[in-house]
Design an enzyme around this catalytic site. Structure first.
Site, PDB file in Angstrom:
ATOM      1  N   CYS A  95       0.651  -1.224   0.034  1.00  0.00           N
ATOM      2  CA  CYS A  95       0.038  -0.135   0.042  1.00  0.00           C
ATOM      3  C   CYS A  95       0.937   1.232   0.113  1.00  0.00           C
ATOM      4  CB  CYS A  95      -0.957  -0.158   0.985  1.00  0.00           C
ATOM      5  SG  CYS A  95      -1.813   1.346   1.575  1.00  0.00           S
TER       6      CYS A  95
ATOM      7  N   ASN B 266       1.206   5.571  -1.086  1.00  0.00           N
ATOM      8  CA  ASN B 266       0.224   6.917  -0.713  1.00  0.00           C
ATOM      9  C   ASN B 266      -0.769   6.841  -1.821  1.00  0.00           C
ATOM     10  OD1 ASN B 266       1.052   8.270   1.941  1.00  0.00           O
ATOM     11  ND2 ASN B 266       2.906   7.611   1.041  1.00  0.00           N
TER      12      ASN B 266
ATOM     13  N   GLY C  95      10.093   3.920   5.986  1.00  0.00           N
ATOM     14  CA  GLY C  95       8.909   3.738   5.432  1.00  0.00           C
ATOM     15  C   GLY C  95       9.067   2.182   5.204  1.00  0.00           C
ATOM     16  N   PRO C  96       7.916   1.443   5.304  1.00  0.00           N
ATOM     17  CA  PRO C  96       8.089  -0.107   5.187  1.00  0.00           C
ATOM     18  C   PRO C  96       8.209  -0.329   3.756  1.00  0.00           C
ATOM     19  CG  PRO C  96       5.714   0.572   5.870  1.00  0.00           C
ATOM     20  CD  PRO C  96       6.639   1.704   6.030  1.00  0.00           C
ATOM     21  N   ASP C  97       7.738   0.279   3.080  1.00  0.00           N
ATOM     22  CA  ASP C  97       8.246   0.145   1.399  1.00  0.00           C
ATOM     23  C   ASP C  97       9.600   0.129   1.034  1.00  0.00           C
ATOM     24  OD1 ASP C  97       7.935   3.092   1.756  1.00  0.00           O
ATOM     25  OD2 ASP C  97       7.758   3.362  -0.133  1.00  0.00           O
TER      26      ASP C  97
HETATM   27  N1  LIG Z   1       3.130   3.544 -16.003  1.00  0.00           N
HETATM   28  C1  LIG Z   1       2.847   4.656 -15.633  1.00  0.00           C
HETATM   29  N2  LIG Z   1       2.818   5.679 -16.050  1.00  0.00           N
HETATM   30  C2  LIG Z   1       2.623   6.796 -15.754  1.00  0.00           C
HETATM   31  N3  LIG Z   1       2.437   7.253 -14.475  1.00  0.00           N
HETATM   32  C3  LIG Z   1       2.567   6.211 -13.734  1.00  0.00           C
HETATM   33  C4  LIG Z   1       2.673   4.838 -13.915  1.00  0.00           C
HETATM   34  N4  LIG Z   1       2.936   3.880 -12.730  1.00  0.00           N
HETATM   35  C5  LIG Z   1       2.631   4.628 -11.847  1.00  0.00           C
HETATM   36  N5  LIG Z   1       2.400   5.851 -12.297  1.00  0.00           N
HETATM   37  C6  LIG Z   1       1.802   7.184 -11.418  1.00  0.00           C
HETATM   38  O1  LIG Z   1       3.131   7.316 -10.515  1.00  0.00           O
HETATM   39  C7  LIG Z   1       2.571   7.810  -9.389  1.00  0.00           C
HETATM   40  C8  LIG Z   1       3.013   6.854  -8.252  1.00  0.00           C
HETATM   41  O2  LIG Z   1       2.368   5.694  -8.257  1.00  0.00           O
HETATM   42  P1  LIG Z   1       2.701   4.535  -7.457  1.00  0.00           P
HETATM   43  O3  LIG Z   1       4.002   3.862  -8.108  1.00  0.00           O
HETATM   44  O4  LIG Z   1       1.402   3.659  -7.437  1.00  0.00           O
HETATM   45  O5  LIG Z   1       2.792   5.113  -5.954  1.00  0.00           O
HETATM   46  P2  LIG Z   1       2.689   4.630  -4.487  1.00  0.00           P
HETATM   47  O6  LIG Z   1       3.478   3.463  -4.532  1.00  0.00           O
HETATM   48  O7  LIG Z   1       3.377   5.869  -3.722  1.00  0.00           O
HETATM   49  O8  LIG Z   1       1.231   4.623  -4.231  1.00  0.00           O
HETATM   50  C9  LIG Z   1       1.114   7.816  -9.415  1.00  0.00           C
HETATM   51  O9  LIG Z   1       0.566   9.441  -9.610  1.00  0.00           O
HETATM   52  C10 LIG Z   1       1.003   7.051 -10.478  1.00  0.00           C
HETATM   53  O10 LIG Z   1      -0.510   7.562 -11.223  1.00  0.00           O
HETATM   54  C1  LIG Z   2       9.125   8.336   1.603  1.00  0.00           C
HETATM   55  C2  LIG Z   2       7.576   7.511   1.657  1.00  0.00           C
HETATM   56  C3  LIG Z   2       6.459   8.679   1.716  1.00  0.00           C
HETATM   57  C4  LIG Z   2       7.340   6.956   0.202  1.00  0.00           C
HETATM   58  O1  LIG Z   2       5.932   6.411  -0.022  1.00  0.00           O
HETATM   59  P1  LIG Z   2       5.217   6.106  -1.352  1.00  0.00           P
HETATM   60  O2  LIG Z   2       5.918   7.030  -2.332  1.00  0.00           O
HETATM   61  O3  LIG Z   2       5.726   4.649  -1.725  1.00  0.00           O
HETATM   62  O4  LIG Z   2       3.949   6.155  -1.146  1.00  0.00           O
HETATM   63  C5  LIG Z   2       7.490   6.527   2.439  1.00  0.00           C
HETATM   64  O5  LIG Z   2       8.341   5.589   2.429  1.00  0.00           O
HETATM   65  C6  LIG Z   2       7.256   7.152   3.935  1.00  0.00           C
HETATM   66  O6  LIG Z   2       6.618   7.538   4.463  1.00  0.00           O
HETATM   67  N1  LIG Z   2       8.677   6.989   4.620  1.00  0.00           N
HETATM   68  C7  LIG Z   2       8.643   7.450   6.115  1.00  0.00           C
HETATM   69  C8  LIG Z   2       9.979   7.775   6.266  1.00  0.00           C
HETATM   70  C9  LIG Z   2      11.169   7.303   5.893  1.00  0.00           C
HETATM   71  O7  LIG Z   2      11.227   6.272   5.242  1.00  0.00           O
HETATM   72  O8  LIG Z   2      12.379   7.594   6.153  1.00  0.00           O
HETATM   73  K   LIG Z   3       6.154   2.537  -3.399  1.00  0.00           K
END
Ligand SMILES: Nc1ncnc2c1ncn2[C@@H]1O[C@H](COP(=O)(O)OP(=O)(O)O)[C@@H](O)[C@H]1O
Ligand SMILES: CC(C)(COP(=O)(O)O)[C@@H](O)C(=O)NCCC(=O)O
Ligand SMILES: [K+]
Length: 257
Positions: free
Chosen positions: A7, A9, A107-109
């Site tokens: 999940c 943002n 961030g866990p990701d």
């Molecule tokens: N293949 C792609 N082409 C264009 N925009 C993209 C693509 N993949 C993701 N995005 C856009 O990049 C942004 C980040 O997407 P995403 O990786 O899902 O973010 P998060 O992991 O933070 O939720 C979003 O605005 C999404 O619409």
């Molecule tokens: C930097 C992030 C906002 C990225 O989140 P994402 O773009 O994947 O939604 C997320 O990893 C986060 O909230 N991190 C906390 C602070 C840190 O990682 O140091």
């Molecule tokens: K991510």
């Protein structure tokens, strides 16, 4: 089968892992108000439509949005009869603990990306993830996350430009024909595209300089292939890195349990 939930943002990705391969991947926008019932109907419909069979027995979650975890836990409990592993919770061990300032909540990701990248490539890595934010995660030889960089995300930057400047439209990111734009759209696209290439290149070069050892650079996130069209930025691009990291962390915790 293991249900992996990543999940972010902006978007939430669900992937099904059968122990050998990913059987399906589905994406929905992140919304903390979505209920367990809604997730279940959505996921089972998509699985059925694509003929993905098999019972979900285990669930692992990584969430950069704490609020959504409640309903995802309910989903796991009510519909799959299991207690999910939630990355970042004390009971879920990482293959190698991060080396960061005491009290820092990474961030866990980023922890998951680090685990996934280390499993595939070993050590001394930079993982560049184009999400809502663009993150750079530095992974040491032993697999520990040892820090990184957080920059504004590509779409966030474009949106901010549009919000703050009355004459600037909403544009989508794409590779422009030329660097010098001859209309507003082309100028904005050039600024974002070439600006981001400079940002990624510059940050990776500086990380390498500070780190003092050769590093491999892994690009992930939907926009990585687009930016790779402009310059040699990455040694590899892997769109399934976060899901792979979730399977690695799940396996490591099962082995220690
Ligand atoms: N293949 C792609 N082409 C264009 N925009 C993209 C693509 N993949 C993701 N995005 C856009 O990049 C942004 C980040 O997407 P995403 O990786 O899902 O973010 P998060 O992991 O933070 O939720 C979003 O605005 C999404 O619409
Ligand atoms: C930097 C992030 C906002 C990225 O989140 P994402 O773009 O994947 O939604 C997320 O990893 C986060 O909230 N991190 C906390 C602070 C840190 O990682 O140091
Ligand atoms: K991510």
């Amino acid at each position: 089968m293991l249900l992996c939930i990543d999940c972010g943002n902006t978007n939430t990705v669900f992937a099904l892992w059968d122990g050998a391969r990913i059987r399906g991947t589905w994406r929905t926008s992140t919304d903390w108000r979505r209920t367990a019932d809604q997730y279940y109907v959505w996921l089972s419909t998509l699985m059925a439509a694509q003929g993905v069979e098999g019972r979900i027995e285990e669930v692992i979650i990584s969430s950069t949005v704490p609020r959504v975890v409640f309903n995802l836990r309910v989903l796991a409990d009510r519909y799959y009869g299991t207690r999910p592993m939630v990355v970042g919770k004390p009971e879920v061990q990482l293959p190698v603990p991060p080396r960061v300032d005491p009290g820092t909540q990474v961030g866990p990701d980023r922890l998951v990306n680090s685990a996934g990248a280390h499993d595939r490539h070993g050590g001394d890595l930079i993982v560049v993830d184009f999400g809502t934010a663009t993150t750079f995660d530095v992974v040491a030889q032993d697999g520990a996350y040892v820090g990184g960089v957080i920059a504004p995300g590509v779409n966030l930057s474009l949106e901010a430009l549009h919000q703050a400047a009355a004459a600037l439209p909403h544009v989508d990111v794409t590779k422009p024909q030329q660097v010098v734009g001859t209309n507003t759209l082309a100028c904005m696209q050039s600024g974002i595209f070439w600006g981001y290439i400079g940002l990624v290149r510059g940050i990776c070069d500086r990380i390498k300089g500070e780190y003092g050892q050769p590093m491999r650079i892994i690009g992930t996130g939907g926009l990585a292939p687009l930016f790779a069209q402009g310059d040699v930025l990455f040694d590899t691009i892997e769109d399934d890195l976060t899901i792979h990291g979730l399977t690695v962390i799940h396996q490591a915790n099962k082995e220690t349990a």
